[in-house]
Design a protein around this motif. Structure first.
Motif, PDB file in Angstrom:
ATOM      1  N   VAL A 163       0.745  -1.346   0.124  1.00  0.00           N
ATOM      2  CA  VAL A 163       0.194   0.058  -0.038  1.00  0.00           C
ATOM      3  C   VAL A 163       0.883   1.161  -0.011  1.00  0.00           C
ATOM      4  O   VAL A 163       1.857   1.306   0.841  1.00  0.00           O
ATOM      5  N   THR A 164       0.499   2.130  -0.909  1.00  0.00           N
ATOM      6  CA  THR A 164       1.294   3.388  -1.234  1.00  0.00           C
ATOM      7  C   THR A 164       0.450   4.670  -0.968  1.00  0.00           C
ATOM      8  O   THR A 164      -0.765   4.674  -1.192  1.00  0.00           O
ATOM      9  N   THR A 165       0.730   5.687  -0.209  1.00  0.00           N
ATOM     10  CA  THR A 165       0.007   6.859  -0.109  1.00  0.00           C
ATOM     11  C   THR A 165       0.761   7.943  -0.721  1.00  0.00           C
ATOM     12  O   THR A 165       2.172   7.984  -0.713  1.00  0.00           O
ATOM     13  N   LEU A 166       0.132   8.549  -1.626  1.00  0.00           N
ATOM     14  CA  LEU A 166       0.667   9.610  -2.443  1.00  0.00           C
ATOM     15  C   LEU A 166      -0.394  10.929  -2.618  1.00  0.00           C
ATOM     16  O   LEU A 166      -1.403  10.947  -2.399  1.00  0.00           O
ATOM     17  N   THR A 167       0.341  12.194  -2.962  1.00  0.00           N
ATOM     18  CA  THR A 167      -0.378  13.302  -3.134  1.00  0.00           C
ATOM     19  C   THR A 167      -0.263  13.417  -4.716  1.00  0.00           C
ATOM     20  O   THR A 167       0.738  13.597  -5.276  1.00  0.00           O
TER      21      THR A 167
END
Length: 57
Positions: free
Chosen positions: A37-41
């Protein structure tokens, strides 16, 4: 190449969550092959699901 990364293509992934951050979007993305799981903006998101298989030819 110099400067910030402007384009990121994520294959075999699913958007788990998308949050409106005003002038940006916060995304949580799960890689389908590994479960990572990756969180990005991002300033913008283009979501493409690929061709739809409707039957045999």
């Amino acid at each position: 190449m110099h400067g910030p990364r402007r384009l990121r293509i994520l294959n075999m992934s699913r958007v788990e969550a998308a949050d409106d951050l005003g002038d940006h979007v916060g995304l949580t993305v799960r890689e389908l092959s590994s479960g990572t799981v990756t969180t990005l903006t991002a300033a913008a998101v283009v979501y493409a699901t690929g061709p739809r298989v409707t039957g045999s030819r």
